[in-house]
Design an enzyme around this catalytic site. Sequence first.
Site, PDB file in Angstrom:
ATOM      1  N   GLU A  78      -2.388  -1.725  11.398  1.00 27.97           N
ATOM      2  CA  GLU A  78      -1.974  -2.703  12.390  1.00 27.97           C
ATOM      3  C   GLU A  78      -0.500  -2.542  12.740  1.00 27.97           C
ATOM      4  O   GLU A  78       0.320  -2.191  11.881  1.00 27.97           O
ATOM      5  CB  GLU A  78      -2.238  -4.132  11.882  1.00 27.97           C
ATOM      6  N   CYS A 136       6.947  -3.842  14.987  1.00 26.88           N
ATOM      7  CA  CYS A 136       6.789  -3.736  13.537  1.00 26.88           C
ATOM      8  C   CYS A 136       5.788  -2.614  13.269  1.00 26.88           C
ATOM      9  O   CYS A 136       4.621  -2.697  13.649  1.00 26.88           O
ATOM     10  CB  CYS A 136       6.288  -5.064  12.977  1.00 26.88           C
ATOM     11  N   CYS A 162      -1.061  -0.813   0.753  1.00 28.47           N
ATOM     12  CA  CYS A 162       0.162  -0.765  -0.047  1.00 28.47           C
ATOM     13  C   CYS A 162      -0.208  -0.902  -1.517  1.00 28.47           C
ATOM     14  O   CYS A 162      -1.090  -1.691  -1.871  1.00 28.47           O
ATOM     15  CB  CYS A 162       1.117  -1.892   0.355  1.00 28.47           C
ATOM     16  N   CYS A 204       2.835  -6.773  -4.348  1.00 25.98           N
ATOM     17  CA  CYS A 204       3.618  -8.000  -4.192  1.00 25.98           C
ATOM     18  C   CYS A 204       2.637  -9.159  -3.994  1.00 25.98           C
ATOM     19  O   CYS A 204       1.729  -9.095  -3.149  1.00 25.98           O
ATOM     20  CB  CYS A 204       4.561  -7.882  -3.002  1.00 25.98           C
ATOM     21  N   CYS A 226       1.755 -11.039  -0.369  1.00 26.46           N
ATOM     22  CA  CYS A 226       1.557 -10.197   0.809  1.00 26.46           C
ATOM     23  C   CYS A 226       0.085  -9.858   0.988  1.00 26.46           C
ATOM     24  O   CYS A 226      -0.582  -9.389   0.057  1.00 26.46           O
ATOM     25  CB  CYS A 226       2.381  -8.918   0.672  1.00 26.46           C
ATOM     26  N   GLU A 270       4.926   0.509   1.832  1.00 28.85           N
ATOM     27  CA  GLU A 270       6.316   0.680   1.400  1.00 28.85           C
ATOM     28  C   GLU A 270       6.834   1.978   2.015  1.00 28.85           C
ATOM     29  O   GLU A 270       6.452   3.076   1.606  1.00 28.85           O
ATOM     30  CB  GLU A 270       6.393   0.734  -0.126  1.00 28.85           C
ATOM     31  N   SER A 275      12.557  -1.588   5.907  1.00 32.53           N
ATOM     32  CA  SER A 275      12.440  -2.629   4.888  1.00 32.53           C
ATOM     33  C   SER A 275      11.794  -2.056   3.642  1.00 32.53           C
ATOM     34  O   SER A 275      10.745  -1.411   3.719  1.00 32.53           O
ATOM     35  CB  SER A 275      11.604  -3.792   5.425  1.00 32.53           C
ATOM     36  N   LEU A 290      13.974  -9.251  -1.356  1.00 29.25           N
ATOM     37  CA  LEU A 290      14.514  -9.792  -2.611  1.00 29.25           C
ATOM     38  C   LEU A 290      13.604 -10.894  -3.159  1.00 29.25           C
ATOM     39  O   LEU A 290      13.036 -10.763  -4.244  1.00 29.25           O
ATOM     40  CB  LEU A 290      15.925 -10.319  -2.381  1.00 29.25           C
ATOM     41  N   HIS A 291      13.523 -12.015  -2.469  1.00 28.57           N
ATOM     42  CA  HIS A 291      12.532 -13.074  -2.717  1.00 28.57           C
ATOM     43  C   HIS A 291      12.728 -13.876  -4.003  1.00 28.57           C
ATOM     44  O   HIS A 291      11.943 -14.794  -4.258  1.00 28.57           O
ATOM     45  CB  HIS A 291      11.112 -12.516  -2.707  1.00 28.57           C
ATOM     46  N   CYS A 337       4.761 -12.101   9.503  1.00 28.75           N
ATOM     47  CA  CYS A 337       5.237 -11.342   8.348  1.00 28.75           C
ATOM     48  C   CYS A 337       4.355 -11.612   7.128  1.00 28.75           C
ATOM     49  O   CYS A 337       4.102 -12.751   6.754  1.00 28.75           O
ATOM     50  CB  CYS A 337       6.674 -11.749   8.049  1.00 28.75           C
TER      51      CYS A 337
END
Length: 381
Positions: A97, A110, A117, A121, A124, A183, A214, A237-238, A356
């Site tokens: 996508e 984007c 991935c 995480c 996500c 990533e 990113s 970071l988060h 996002c």
Amino acid sequence: MSNTQGASVNLLSLDRSAMENYFLDMGEKSFRAQQLLQWVYQKKVIRFPDMTDLSKRLRQTLQQNTNLDLPEIVSQQRSTDGTFKWLLKLKDGNCIESVYIPESGRGTLCVSSQVGCGLNCTFCATARQGFNRNLDVDEIISQVWIANNVLEAIENKPENCFVRDVADQRRPVTNIVMMGMGEPLLNFDNVVSAMRLMMDDYSFGLSMRRVTLSTAGMIPAIDQLRQQCPVSLAVSLHAPDDALRDKLVPLNKKYPIGPLLDCCRRYVGENNRRRVTLEYVMLKGVNDSAEQARALAKIIRHVPAKVNLIPFNPFPQTQFQRSEAETIDRFRDMLLAENIFTVTRTTRGDDIDAACGQLAGDFVDRTSRSRRMQQQTVVFS
């Protein structure tokens, strides 16, 4: 969208240097690469017979031995806020996508770098889908070609026109963020080649500051990126401490916050003319307290960075909730009070699952490791 059958080399996979070498190996002059780049990326011509400043013999040779094949557009959705999302089918049947976000004076695309991935995480949607493979250069750059081509066609229809405020803007896509599925730094060579095409004057001609990568924090690859292709950098970071970030971003166990922030300082360099963007998704009751805002301010005070607060975008079977608007505002104001430049990202495209963290795609296969991770629930206390 294929122009030939059984060809061996997709010329979309070659940046200018690689294409010059390709033509030299054919016995042609290197400037043929510039001509072909302009035909494909500036004139949007992907049929060799239409490339009229190439000799007939060369066009025939290219037709027989190469291709300019693009992914198939499986679906196109448009959000009520003007955001577009495309589901693109690749040559192996996998789907990825891409998302386009129109804004006043610019349009941001984007772009995905992997089919799925593998970083797991926890907040996500892409990670929930598992991992299949890296995208090739042509599959990355095709996302930009398709977006520009489709959007220009839409813009030329008066009933569908969306206004752009920049008079000299040549294309709808003015900014690119490598923030889609995957990533990017785990697909380093292909991503760098694709970004060089994005910035090539004979291709899309974007400036380095208009291309952002990113990453979840691949420290050695960030250092390598600084040397080879220092585009704008965003770091996911988060969390303000390693204990929490270990749970949210498992990669933190290998590359913890302290060394990662040191890496950010190296990336910007001594002149500090640019800032790294630190992305911080706001998760209700997890990382949004006043104490955590103070802790975050403390660890990034001496890092040349800006903070982008991202309201969490939900997806099926997630354990997280979005922080309340007043909580996000309080968190932002506490950082601003510490002279840390902070903005809250406006949620775009969430009605079509284009916001996002919501990109999922459609994969032919996934690793068993990622399937196991989908079944795990992390406890946050």
